[in-house]
Design a protein around this motif. Structure first.
Motif, mmCIF file in Angstrom:
data_model
loop_
_atom_site.group_PDB
_atom_site.id
_atom_site.type_symbol
_atom_site.label_atom_id
_atom_site.label_comp_id
_atom_site.label_asym_id
_atom_site.label_seq_id
_atom_site.Cartn_x
_atom_site.Cartn_y
_atom_site.Cartn_z
ATOM 1 N N GLU A 45 0.779 -1.238 0.086
ATOM 2 C CA GLU A 45 0.031 0.101 -0.087
ATOM 3 C C GLU A 45 0.981 1.249 -0.012
ATOM 4 N N GLU A 46 2.031 1.161 0.421
ATOM 5 C CA GLU A 46 2.958 2.320 0.360
ATOM 6 C C GLU A 46 3.547 2.576 -1.005
ATOM 7 N N GLY A 47 3.371 2.014 -2.022
ATOM 8 C CA GLY A 47 3.701 2.283 -3.212
ATOM 9 C C GLY A 47 5.005 1.660 -3.595
ATOM 10 N N ASN A 48 5.504 1.957 -4.859
ATOM 11 C CA ASN A 48 6.863 1.551 -5.577
ATOM 12 C C ASN A 48 6.811 0.033 -5.300
ATOM 13 N N TRP A 49 5.817 -0.464 -5.838
ATOM 14 C CA TRP A 49 5.612 -1.945 -5.765
ATOM 15 C C TRP A 49 5.498 -2.514 -7.227
ATOM 16 N N LEU A 50 6.560 -3.451 -7.677
ATOM 17 C CA LEU A 50 6.740 -3.769 -8.916
ATOM 18 C C LEU A 50 5.715 -4.982 -9.189
ATOM 19 N N GLU A 51 4.915 -4.758 -10.455
ATOM 20 C CA GLU A 51 3.984 -5.609 -10.799
ATOM 21 C C GLU A 51 4.508 -6.989 -11.652
#
Length: 194
Positions: A45-51
């Protein structure tokens, strides 16, 4: 009416110390993975998350570990019926399926590396690192389970596992089913939250 195969369990407290110890281990593993999966959700939820797509071998591994639970239960049922030949065969099949699962996990990691998903370092992303940790820690526990199954195989070869001596196979079966259930939880969790 008491079950004769568990006479040693009814000594003083009503719970065999090894059963109690195994349940403590299982509860601590559950708490650890609850912490890991909670941290996964919070960090995502904090972001900077590689899909990225999960490796397809994880589905195959799920089927392999579920099949290994079937062979382990078959081994347990064989011990209750004093069918020692089938007991040994099913335990060895469980070991083979456990090793196949670990090989599958290794291949999944190779697939991640081919798609530039790494653990730690400057090139990594938290999403990949979490996947390595979840699968790696589960793999470590599966190795401990395999050691436990091999110890039970050794006992079975010496005819120390049978209807009047079920504690070892009971504990082994319980732990193995737990590892299978834990993997199923992790696989579904990753499919839903990845």
């Amino acid at each position: 009416m008491t079950n004769p195969s568990f006479k040693e369990d009814n000594a003083t407290s009503g719970v065999h110390p090894l059963k109690f110890s195994l349940w403590l281990i299982i509860i601590s593993i559950i708490m650890m993975f609850a912490a890991f999966t909670s941290a996964y959700i919070v960090r995502r939820e904090e972001g900077n998350w590689l899909e990225f797509d999960l490796p397809n071998v994880l589905l195959i591994n799920t089927l392999v570990i579920l099949l290994s639970s079937v062979t382990m239960q078959w081994a347990y049922n064989s011990a209750r019926k004093n069918n020692i030949a089938t007991l040994k065969t099913m335990l060895l099949l469980t070991v083979g399926l456990g090793v196949a699962f670990l090989v599958g996990q290794w291949n999944a990691w190779g697939d991640l590396v081919q798609h530039n998903v790494y653990f730690g370092g400057s090139e990594s992303n938290p999403s990949g690192s979490f996947l390595y940790v979840l699968t790696g820690v589960h793999g470590f526990h599966l190795i401990t389970g395999l050691i436990f199954v091999l110890m039970t195989v050794s006992s079975a070869l010496k005819y120390k596992v049978h209807s009047k001596n079920m504690l070892r196979i009971y504990l082994c079966t319980l732990y193995w089913h737990f590892l299978g259930g834990l993997w199923l939880y992790l696989y579904i969790f990753l499919r839903i939250n990845h």
